[in-house]
Design a protein around this motif. Structure first.
Motif, mmCIF file in Angstrom:
data_model
loop_
_atom_site.group_PDB
_atom_site.id
_atom_site.type_symbol
_atom_site.label_atom_id
_atom_site.label_comp_id
_atom_site.label_asym_id
_atom_site.label_seq_id
_atom_site.Cartn_x
_atom_site.Cartn_y
_atom_site.Cartn_z
ATOM 1 N N VAL A 273 -7.738 -7.701 9.789
ATOM 2 C CA VAL A 273 -7.095 -6.430 9.509
ATOM 3 C C VAL A 273 -8.065 -5.549 8.733
ATOM 4 C CG1 VAL A 273 -5.253 -5.334 8.189
ATOM 5 C CG2 VAL A 273 -4.785 -7.442 9.438
ATOM 6 N N GLU B 245 0.763 -9.833 6.143
ATOM 7 C CA GLU B 245 0.626 -10.364 7.510
ATOM 8 C C GLU B 245 -0.805 -10.799 7.827
ATOM 9 O OE1 GLU B 245 1.952 -6.676 9.015
ATOM 10 O OE2 GLU B 245 -0.047 -6.003 9.597
ATOM 11 N N ALA B 246 -1.756 -10.336 7.010
ATOM 12 C CA ALA B 246 -3.158 -10.693 7.266
ATOM 13 C C ALA B 246 -3.531 -12.048 6.678
ATOM 14 C CB ALA B 246 -4.077 -9.617 6.684
ATOM 15 N N GLY C 265 -13.198 -1.034 0.240
ATOM 16 C CA GLY C 265 -12.459 -0.913 1.485
ATOM 17 C C GLY C 265 -12.623 -2.156 2.321
ATOM 18 N N GLY C 266 -12.767 -3.270 1.637
ATOM 19 C CA GLY C 266 -13.169 -4.530 2.252
ATOM 20 C C GLY C 266 -12.321 -4.950 3.444
ATOM 21 N N ARG C 267 -13.008 -5.556 4.361
ATOM 22 C CA ARG C 267 -12.445 -6.165 5.534
ATOM 23 C C ARG C 267 -11.739 -7.450 5.096
ATOM 24 N NH1 ARG C 267 -14.632 -9.762 9.009
ATOM 25 N NH2 ARG C 267 -16.390 -10.169 7.618
ATOM 26 N N ILE C 268 -10.641 -7.802 5.786
ATOM 27 C CA ILE C 268 -10.004 -9.092 5.562
ATOM 28 C C ILE C 268 -10.565 -10.047 6.617
ATOM 29 C CG2 ILE C 268 -7.828 -10.336 5.349
ATOM 30 C CD1 ILE C 268 -8.164 -7.991 3.406
ATOM 31 N N GLN D 281 -5.493 4.082 -2.414
ATOM 32 C CA GLN D 281 -4.741 4.136 -3.665
ATOM 33 C C GLN D 281 -5.608 4.338 -4.899
ATOM 34 O OE1 GLN D 281 -3.742 1.638 -1.328
ATOM 35 N NE2 GLN D 281 -2.310 3.203 -0.689
ATOM 36 N N MET E 27 -2.198 -0.489 -8.357
ATOM 37 C CA MET E 27 -3.228 -1.285 -7.695
ATOM 38 C C MET E 27 -4.457 -0.411 -7.593
ATOM 39 S SD MET E 27 -3.605 -4.270 -6.284
ATOM 40 C CE MET E 27 -1.993 -4.885 -5.746
ATOM 41 N N ALA F 18 -8.936 -2.944 6.072
ATOM 42 C CA ALA F 18 -8.296 -2.405 4.875
ATOM 43 C C ALA F 18 -8.672 -0.937 4.733
ATOM 44 C CB ALA F 18 -8.747 -3.193 3.660
ATOM 45 N N TYR G 213 2.304 1.487 -3.579
ATOM 46 C CA TYR G 213 1.281 1.822 -4.579
ATOM 47 C C TYR G 213 0.895 3.298 -4.444
ATOM 48 C CZ TYR G 213 0.801 -3.301 -4.276
ATOM 49 O OH TYR G 213 1.045 -4.649 -4.229
ATOM 50 N N THR H 253 -8.975 2.433 2.030
ATOM 51 C CA THR H 253 -9.000 2.822 0.619
ATOM 52 C C THR H 253 -8.133 4.052 0.481
ATOM 53 O OG1 THR H 253 -10.942 4.146 1.054
ATOM 54 C CG2 THR H 253 -11.305 1.979 0.127
ATOM 55 N N PRO I 173 -2.738 -6.846 3.357
ATOM 56 C CA PRO I 173 -1.345 -6.930 3.806
ATOM 57 C C PRO I 173 -0.927 -8.396 3.945
ATOM 58 C CG PRO I 173 -2.747 -5.668 5.341
ATOM 59 C CD PRO I 173 -3.645 -6.401 4.408
ATOM 60 N N PRO J 137 0.816 -1.224 0.000
ATOM 61 C CA PRO J 137 0.000 0.000 0.000
ATOM 62 C C PRO J 137 0.847 1.271 0.000
ATOM 63 C CG PRO J 137 -0.964 -1.620 1.472
ATOM 64 C CD PRO J 137 0.347 -2.205 0.999
ATOM 65 N N GLU J 138 1.940 1.272 0.768
ATOM 66 C CA GLU J 138 2.822 2.449 0.798
ATOM 67 C C GLU J 138 3.445 2.685 -0.583
ATOM 68 O OE1 GLU J 138 6.350 1.857 3.132
ATOM 69 O OE2 GLU J 138 6.677 4.019 3.416
ATOM 70 N N ALA K 148 -11.066 -13.253 9.073
ATOM 71 C CA ALA K 148 -10.220 -14.184 9.824
ATOM 72 C C ALA K 148 -10.407 -15.587 9.257
ATOM 73 C CB ALA K 148 -10.612 -14.158 11.299
ATOM 74 N N VAL L 236 -7.098 -3.820 -0.146
ATOM 75 C CA VAL L 236 -5.760 -3.774 0.439
ATOM 76 C C VAL L 236 -5.590 -5.014 1.321
ATOM 77 C CG1 VAL L 236 -4.189 -2.517 1.956
ATOM 78 C CG2 VAL L 236 -5.717 -1.269 0.408
#
Lengths: 443, 443
Positions: B2, A234-235, A349-352, B8, A344, B4, A129, B6, A232, A126-127, A354, A230
């Protein structure tokens, strides 16, 4: 026989277009192949890009080491200095730092970037992109996922007008090689690993491969592309293959399946993205079951296109360099036309989700006391947790005192299976510590 | 879990970018799906393209017929009038004329084109590519080869920095379905064809499919892309599947192979391009052997990337529309940035080789008199023509008066095999009219 004519080579860029200066960061087994291809395929790439290409330098950690095939005058230890004059920075050094800092600095200066660095994108995508969007430059990374296989471009561009339901891939060649050897030759995990190390398919420290970390990084990138979210690194839930036994392989074979380490990304009903890496039984009829050795493959299920599969070499110097060169050609072309493509596109803004929320079928194997009514009791536990059973196989032991149950479930919420196993393990009828579970994908 | 963010979604085109006007030519099973996707996926495609999209009309032959899902106000019989106001013309009407004239007129007026018309590109590709270059517009055609499978973009863009040695594909679903049924159910060709027609996999007039014409058109486009050469469809050697018998299928099975209709494009040693469509025995270990039913797949062998395979739906309304939409998104994006990508880059004025020059292995089956020394005589004929024999199987008849020889050759010049067969057919030891030959690919 027909004579061909050359008539369509006109393009909208004149042959005296300005030179595009390329800085290469890293000169290992990928970087050295990029240098070779930049020489061998210069004419074709320049014709396509509509600009002359000049390799201005190759930054390495140890500039004193001689590198065959690379002009010593190009080698430098000063990566920061090298990128200052670059139009395009090609990064094949790997690792997080200094790669991250160098690429951010390069983009801030207005340079476009081509990278093969999956770990960096998974950790700081993300950083990066955002930096590319901010600077109005290209950030291309075809080589970061599944090596030479063109998968980023199809996901990013070809399927924009479609809707992707899931992506499932074999994206780590080392683990696929190990599982393949366990399957075809009956080896134990440790022996297959030792053999892979001997043949150079696994590194001396194989942790990142066998624990699923490498696959998780690629899964994060694939999920981001497929769902415009997005994700990550780690997710990404990950389980490696170190616990896989020859018995698991045999149980899969009995079901007409093979065990593979899969990376899976799906969208749940509420729009959340489920991303995970774990071993799974894959039915022999599924195309991923036929992916052998160190090959990689990605299956994309799209609402309109249907099932697409992309297969090829997932690693290696020349294959990875081929993907880098394809990106370099397009980035050079875009650059001298003053355009760029979003690295990208985030559309949700979807949730990831678990791992508990994932929806998968499972194969559960457990050793039970061989006494009347035990199957009914076990089945009741599955039912109580809302897990629908698709198939049960029972093998009685020779002593007649225990039996091995193999239970295949229909797709269920992962947490429901976990809760089922937890209750089963506390039952007096279940012989302690012998419950095993492998998810089932692709059926 | 996590969350996410928005962040980008910035792009370099403002949201008040001018509207891109789209004219659709054709509203059959592909066109109607394009209309649907233009509605369903408008937001995503507009975000990616950076321009608003407006469907200005749908030109059809019979404007009086009602079309569900299509606003009647958009329907027109005046295709020539419709394209006058268009920025992008999407052509899914098929056939040569009026499609050719309309697309040439559209490009001359400065409109970009997206087409799914393989027959048109195979017959008039060079004229259309030249018109696009002349006008400085895009001409995209992902949907023209292998339906939804993203193969044009990888060949045109991703592999620019590599060198392609060969392309081999199953690019006709109808014939693959028929051969699959002959293989798995032992049907005769005519029965399998009748069944395919009944199920809608084959048309009432199946000639274009079963004689290899459809596959030849796609082979011409693939070869052009892979080798940067002008390959007219009419230059592609083609043999259909009408002569394939259950005995051929059984002979293949005995060799551990299946019969497939393959499209093959390779570059010969002198640089000439060899392009052909014919039935071939494909070993079971080759990924194309596992392509079933109406699926398509293309295997690309590249010097650096190695072997890549692309698999998916080769036809159908929604899959083809998905590919059209991907092209449309990119063409709209390019257009509002004032850039375009060459439709076809011709890098070599290469000759198209005759089928005689192709280099392939073959399986030859012949019935011979069962008498001493006959095998030696047959082998001598192969040797005299420079054809190296890899394997011979001999099955004696029950009467003991004849035997069936199955000879597998190493890769040879096609004409050498043809000459061998010609000499064999004149031998008194060979029972007349019983020589059959099927090429072997992918071993």
């Amino acid at each position: 026989m027909v004579d061909a004519k050359t008539s369509q080579s006109e393009d909208d860029v004149s042959t005296d277009a300005p030179v595009t200066r390329i800085a290469l960061l890293g000169c290992g087994h990928v970087g050295s192949q990029v240098v070779r291809l930049l020489t061998e395929r210069r004419a074709e790439v320049e014709a396509w890009a509509g600009t002359a290409l000049e390799l201005t330098g190759v930054a390495v950690k140890h500039p004193d080491i001689e590198r065959s095939g690379v002009d010593p005058a190009l080698i430098t230890g000063d990566a920061a200095g090298l990128i200052e004059g670059a139009d395009i920075v090609v990064e094949v050094m790997g690792g997080i730092e200094p790669a991250r800092g160098l690429l951010l600095a390069a983009m801030e200066r207005g340079a476009s970037v081509v990278t093969a660095n999956k770990a960096l994108l998974a950790a700081h995508g993300p950083e990066l992109y955002a930096a590319a969007a901010e600077a109005g430059v290209d950030l291309y990374f075809e080589a970061a996922v599944a090596g030479a296989i063109p998968i980023v471009r199809p996901l990013r561009e070809s399927l924009v007008g479609d809707e992707i339901d899931s992506v499932m891939g074999i994206v780590n060649g080392t683990t696929n090689y190990i599982l393949d050897e366990m399957t075809t030759r009956g080896l134990a995990f440790s022996d297959a690993l030792a053999q892979a190390q001997e043949l150079g398919y696994a590194e001396a420290d194989p942790t990142a491969d066998i624990e699923g970390d490498d696959a998780a990084a690629k899964a994060a990138i694939l999920a981001s592309l497929a769902f415009g979210a997005v994700v990550p690194g780690e997710a990404v839930h990950r389980e490696g293959i170190t616990m896989i036994t020859p018995e698991d392989i045999k149980a899969a074979a009995a079901m007409g399946a093979v065990v593979k380490l899969v990376a899976v990304a799906t969208r749940l009903d509420d729009g959340a993205v489920s991303v995970r890496v774990h071993p799974a039984m894959v039915p022999l009829g599924h195309p991923l079951a036929a992916v052998h050795g160190a090959e990689n493959a990605v299956v994309v299920q799209a609402r309109n296109a249907g099932r697409l599969m992309f297969l090829g070499a997932g690693a290696g110097g020349a294959p990875t360099a081929s993907a880098v060169m394809g990106d370099l050609a397009t980035v050079a072309r875009n650059r001298c036309r003053g355009v760029h493509v979003p690295a990208m596109t985030v559309t949700q803004g979807g949730r990831i989700a678990a791992i508990d929320e994932a929806v998968t079928a499972s194969f559960v194997s457990l050793v039970v006391r061989d006494e009347p009514g035990v199957l009914a009791k076990i089945a009741t536990v599955f039912a109580r947790h809302g897990v629908s059973v698709a198939e049960v196989r029972q093998n009685h032991s020779q002593t007649g005192r225990s039996a091995v149950l193999g239970v295949t479930t229909h797709a269920s919420r992962d947490s429901q299976v976990t809760d089922t196993l937890s209750e089963l393990s506390a039952m007096t009828q279940v012989v302690g510590g012998r419950i095993r579970r492998i998810r089932v994908e692709g059926s």
